[in-house]
Structures are given as C-alpha cells and as structure tokens.
Design a protein around this motif. Structure first.
Motif: not given
Ligand code: NAD
Ligand code: ZN
Length: 388
Positions: A40, A42, A193, A218, A222, A236, A334
């Motif tokens: 966030s 970013l 993600g 991608h 990760r 992806f 959240t």
C-alpha cells in the motif's frame, strides 16, 4: 527525530522533524523499534493517492515501546511493548461497536476532501495521506498513536519484533481475505498476487481448511514462496490463467478467489487515474486485470474476496458474470482489531512463523534505497523491514 517523508513521486527522504506530542487524552507516544514497507505504501510512492503532502511521514506497519501516555489510557503502561494496527478506530462509535473497526466514524478528522472525491469518508490510517486523516506514520523514531486504549496490543517478551510486526497489517489482512471466503473443508481457493498480503492469504486459507490453494503471479521467487506453503502456482506471464484454473478444478472454477493485487495491476498511471476520476469514466486497459480474471475464475455461487486496494471508479467490471454466477463479494480495509489477539495466539502456538516473508532488513536511514528496491525488484525483494 528522524522520519521517512514523502517528497513527491518516487521520492522519499529521511529527514529531521519535530518529535510527536500527546494531543488528546487517549493518545500514546510509541518509540518505534521495527517498521515495514507495505504494498500500500507503493501506491503512495508511485503517486496514486492525490492528497499526500510534501513532508508527510510515511508508514503504517510498526511496533515499539510506549514512552508516554495520555491520562485516559489505562490499559497500557509506559515501557509496554506493543504492535499498533494500521487502521485507526475510536472504539466507541456504532461501527466500532459492531466490530467493523476499519469503518470507524470518528477517526478521520477531515473527511470533506474524501467525501468530495469518493462520495464517502474513509476512516483514518497511519501515514496514508489527507484522504485518510492526515496522521503521521510510523516509519520514524517516534509516532503519536491516537485512541491508544483501543488499538495497540501488548506482545510478550519471548516473541521477537519480527515474529509479531506483521500483526500490524499484512497477516490480519491476508487472514481476513481468507476468512471472508467462508472456506469449507475441501475448498479450492485461488489467490491473485503472491506479494506479502497474498503470502499470508495463502497460509491463512490453509489454516482455515482449504484443501488446495492456487497462487497466481509472474515473479518466480514469489511463486516459490507460495509453493513452500503448499500452494499450486500459475505464472500469468506464460499461461492462460482462466484455462489453467478450469483444468485444475474439473471445469468448475475455484470455490473462492482472492484479489491480493489491487489497482496497480490495471496498468493505469496516476495522472490518468485522476483524469478518469474527474471525468467519471474509468476504463480498463489491456494489462492483465486481476479482479476481472478472478471473477471469471470463480465458480457459480462462489466468493470473491478483495483485500487489494482500489479507489475511485472501475470500469469494465463484469457485473453480468458476477450476477449470473450468483457471486458473493467481500472486500475492504481489514478490521484489524478483530484479529490481533487470535493471530498473536496462533503465532505463539506455532501455527505460523511470520518471519518467513522477510527478505530484506535496512536501517531507517536507508529508507530511500529500501523503497526503490521493493518497488523495482519484486523478484529479489518480498518484504522489507526498517529499523529505526
Ligand atoms: P505487492 O505489490 O508486493 O504485491 C502485489 C503482487 O501482485 C505482486 O507480486 C505482483 O507481481 C502481483 N500481480 C500484479 N498483477 C497481477 C495480475 N494481473 N495477476 C496476478 N498477480 C499480479 O503488494 P502487497 O504488499 O502484497 O499488497 C497487495 C495489495 O493489498 C495492495 O493493493 C495493497 O494496497 C493491499 N493491502 C490491502 C489492505 C487492506 O486492508 N485491505 C492492507 C494491506 C495491503
Ligand atoms: Zn500495509
């Protein structure tokens, strides 16, 4: 004190600023011992949030030691070690009483700008622009914590900062995203993600009983981290996500899908975002559109859970498919305060060790380098911690 300040698009600095002071009787001052950079942040760094001011202090994931308390805070003491939730909640309004903490009616002292722009006033966050209350953030040596009697949670001495720091945001955020999927035994959950939020969503989905989790991203590093948690993965950039998910679910689709990407996957520039906000005509681009793909990959009657952050309008939203498939949508900031104690218990019980996600540690003074790395090199960098 030293603090990380926003100085324009892709420009953060470490500057000397005034120490924070107690302003209200329910405030606390926390000496920050650890803080992190969030996906966030970013959005701010890349200029997506129009109401950042030059010199505003960044940071909403932090923890530390209480050094001063307002006279109405009775549940904490000077010297306590606390993790602070990134959402600011008064604890007394109708929404807080319903445990809809992140929808607090009282925490945003200047809601007018947001109301004019979005048609509603969001509650406040630390270090997240004047749309969200204009509070100074925790990427600093000290921070003022309003409503300190409802938010911060004390942490036991036998757990390190790194084990509990992510209770401030990404662990509860990933957990809520999975919980909102109403997972039944045997369910398949697909997650767009595999950033920090996605990583915690993957582990939370398994903790909540998912039989299979499919992670889509991608970045190989990760995706490997997702595999270590037991997820199956789709890159992806070289596979058709929809076809693969249909293959993997006998043509039915995932029982629940989570968009842990947010607005940056839409390939829209901040300038275009403002133009479209103004023109109220927000068109999608040709870039992979995580949310649209997630909706199409969700089975009939399934749930779409969206922790990924959006703002303004979103065009080309496949409402027809969503309606026709009878989907349930769950989304939003959240409700941090709900999850702090149960997730702290999970860390203590050994259900999860949140340190798995940390790839980089920097001194607070190295924040500009840390932001640049987290923004530019998602292959190498998954989660960055800053040490004041
Ligand atoms: P991040 O930027 O590190 O991770 C996002 C990941 O999404 C990246 O790995 C990227 O490669 C991947 N991605 C991009 N386009 C994709 C696509 N089309 N399909 C699949 N994957 C794609 O960020 P993060 O820290 O993990 O945060 C993720 C999102 O969650 C952000 O939007 C952030 O603002 C949001 N967030 C929300 C809350 C909340 O309360 N709801 C709290 C924290 C973070
Ligand atoms: Zn965050």
């Amino acid at each position: 004190m030293k603090a990380v300040t926003w100085c324009g698009k892709q420009n953060v600095k470490v500057e000397r600023v005034d120490d924070p002071k107690i302003i209200n009787s329910r405030d606390a001052i926390v000496r920050v011992t650890s803080t992190a950079i969030c996906g966030s942040d970013l959005h701010l760094y890349n200029g997506y949030i129009p109401t950042m001011g030059k010199g505003d202090i960044l940071g909403h994931e932090f923890m530390g030691e209480i050094v001063e308390l307002g006279h109405d805070v009775h549940n904490l003491a000077v010297g306590d070690r606390v993790v602070v939730p990134f959402t600011i909640s008064c604890g007394k309004c109708w929404f807080c009483e319903q445990t809809l903490w992140s929808l607090c009616d009282n925490s945003n002292p200047s809601p007018e700008k947001a109301e004019a722009m979005y048609g509603f006033a969001p509650s406040a966050l630390f270090g997240y622009s004047h749309l969200f209350g204009g509070y100074a953030g925790g990427q600093a040596e000290y921070v003022r914590v309003p409503f300190a009697d409802t938010g911060p949670i004390k942490v036991p001495d036998d757990l390190s900062d790194e084990q509990v720091l992510f209770l401030s945001d990404i662990f509860p955020t990933g957990y809520q995203a999975a919980e909102q999927c109403n997972i039944h035994k045997g369910d398949v959950v697909a997650i767009w993600g595999a950033g920090p939020v996605g990583q915690f969503a993957i582990r939370s989905a398994f903790m909540l009983g998912a039989a299979r989790v499919i992670a889509i991203d991608h970045y190989v590093s990760r995706l490997s981290m997702a595999e270590q948690a037991g997820a199956e993965t789709i890159d992806f950039s070289d596979e058709y996500v929809f076809d693969r998910i249909m293959d993997m679910t006998a043509g039915r689709g995932a029982d629940a899908v989570i968009d842990a990407v947010g607005l940056e996957s839409h390939g829209i520039t901040p300038d275009a975002l403002y133009d479209r906000l103004k023109a109220a005509a927000y068109a999608a681009t040709d870039r992979p559109h995580a949310l649209r793909q997630a909706i199409h990959c969700c089975r009939k009657g399934g749930t779409v859970s969206i922790p990924g952050v959006y703002g303004g309008l979103l065009d080309k939203f496949p409402l027809g498919a969503a309606f026709g498939k009878g989907l349930t949508f769950r989304m939003g900031q959240t409700h941090m305060h709900r999850y702090l104690q149960p997730l702290l218990d999970r860390i203590r019980n050994g259900d999860i060790d949140p340190t798995f996600v940390i790839t980089h540690r920097f001194k607070l003074g190295e924040a500009p380098k840390a932001y640049d790395l987290f923004n530019e090199n998602k292959t190498e960098c998954i989660k960055v911690i800053l040490k004041p």
